[in-house]
Design a protein around this motif. Structure first.
Motif, mmCIF file in Angstrom:
data_model
loop_
_atom_site.group_PDB
_atom_site.id
_atom_site.type_symbol
_atom_site.label_atom_id
_atom_site.label_comp_id
_atom_site.label_asym_id
_atom_site.label_seq_id
_atom_site.Cartn_x
_atom_site.Cartn_y
_atom_site.Cartn_z
ATOM 1 N N THR A 118 45.516 108.419 83.602
ATOM 2 C CA THR A 118 46.603 107.433 83.642
ATOM 3 C C THR A 118 46.109 106.127 84.271
ATOM 4 N N THR A 134 57.577 114.252 80.978
ATOM 5 C CA THR A 134 56.656 115.282 81.454
ATOM 6 C C THR A 134 57.192 116.632 80.986
ATOM 7 N N HIS A 139 49.578 116.243 89.676
ATOM 8 C CA HIS A 139 50.246 115.025 90.153
ATOM 9 C C HIS A 139 50.171 114.867 91.670
ATOM 10 N N ALA A 158 47.727 112.339 93.968
ATOM 11 C CA ALA A 158 48.396 111.402 94.882
ATOM 12 C C ALA A 158 47.897 111.589 96.315
ATOM 13 N N HIS A 199 47.602 109.568 78.725
ATOM 14 C CA HIS A 199 46.590 109.707 79.774
ATOM 15 C C HIS A 199 45.335 110.369 79.176
ATOM 16 N N ASN A 220 45.046 114.800 84.552
ATOM 17 C CA ASN A 220 45.809 113.833 83.743
ATOM 18 C C ASN A 220 45.931 112.460 84.416
ATOM 19 N N LYS A 221 46.240 112.457 85.701
ATOM 20 C CA LYS A 221 46.587 111.199 86.367
ATOM 21 C C LYS A 221 45.390 110.315 86.692
#
Ligand SMILES: CC(=O)[C@@H](O)[C@H](O)COP(=O)(O)O
Ligand SMILES: NCC(=O)COP(=O)(O)O
Length: 236
Positions: free
Chosen positions: A13, A100, A214, A218, A50, A9-10
């Protein structure tokens, strides 16, 4: 063996933040699998904040592992998952405007709806998983829906883990034991990270799959995607 399904997903984004196609969601899916991920997870939300509907169809042909699509089972969502022939669908009780995912299904209250939806996916040959809290009555209800698996919503574990790891994991251990006894497969996800994943995996039995996005994406900003995926795999 517990499989790692990377939620991308990110990546979407970041891509959407500027328009265009950088970073490519397709390249991310290809590389995550190349680096050892045993599945790719996406959560195409109705507002396409996203992952977009088109991403789902673009990604499917490059899947060499398993494709897990998460989301609320609206008619559009159901048809998309069946049309794209996902390997697994994870049903999540999210409203369209949630920041979320933050809770599991009330499987008793939504029994008839879940039974009908799950039957459609199973008829299409798609494995089903439903997002639940580590609540024993919700898990008993999940069994009655006919789902293949549950996905334990692990944010409460992640939040409590730094304070009291044993208390944090206890409900999930009990939930997993009950789910296994009922013949349900067991997935887990949300806010799992390099800080808590090994402990969770060591204390929660019968874990088929974790889906992580997530924190993993990161971490990859600093460690790179290849070594990050390898580090997460080493916890399982
Ligand atoms: C269902 C779940 O817990 C997550 O997979 C969720 O898909 C995360 O969604 P966002 O990436 O939109 O926060
Ligand atoms: N189902 C959980 C998932 O796919 C990823 O959740 P998160 O790691 O982004 O919190």
């Amino acid at each position: 063996m517990t499989r790692l399904s990377v939620n991308i997903n990110k990546i979407a984004t970041l891509r959407n933040s500027r328009g265009g196609n950088t970073p490519s969601v397709l390249d991310a899916a290809i590389n995550c699998q190349k680096f050892g991920a045993q599945g790719i997870t996406v959560h195409p939300r109705p507002d396409e904040r996203h992952i977009r509907r088109q991403d789902v169809f673009d990604i499917r042909p490059i899947i060499t592992t398993e494709f897990n699509i998460e989301g609320y089972p609206s008619e559009d969502f159901i048809q998309m998952v069946i049309d794209v022939k996902a390997h697994q669908v994870t049903l999540v009780p999210d409203s369209h405007d949630q920041l979320t995912s933050d809770h599991g299904w009330d499987t008793i209250k939504h029994m008839d709806f879940l039974k009908e939806v799950i039957a459609r996916f199973k008829e299409a040959g798609i494995r089903t998983s439903i997002f639940v809290d580590p609540d024993l009555s919700a898990i008993e209800g999940a069994k009655e829906t006919g789902t293949n698996r549950i996905e334990l919503y692990t944010e409460p574990f992640a939040t409590m883990y730094p304070v009291d790891p044993i208390s944090a994991v206890a409900p999930f251990k009990e939930a997993a034991n009950l789910a296994h006894k009922l013949g349900l497969g067991i997935n887990a996800g949300h806010d799992l990270s390099l800080k808590n994943l090994r402990f969770f995996h060591d204390h929660v039995p019968f874990l088929d799959e974790v889906s992580i996005g997530h924190a993993l994406i990161a971490d990859a900003l600093y460690m790179g995607l290849r070594s990050t995926i390898q580090d997460y795999l080493s916890c399982l």
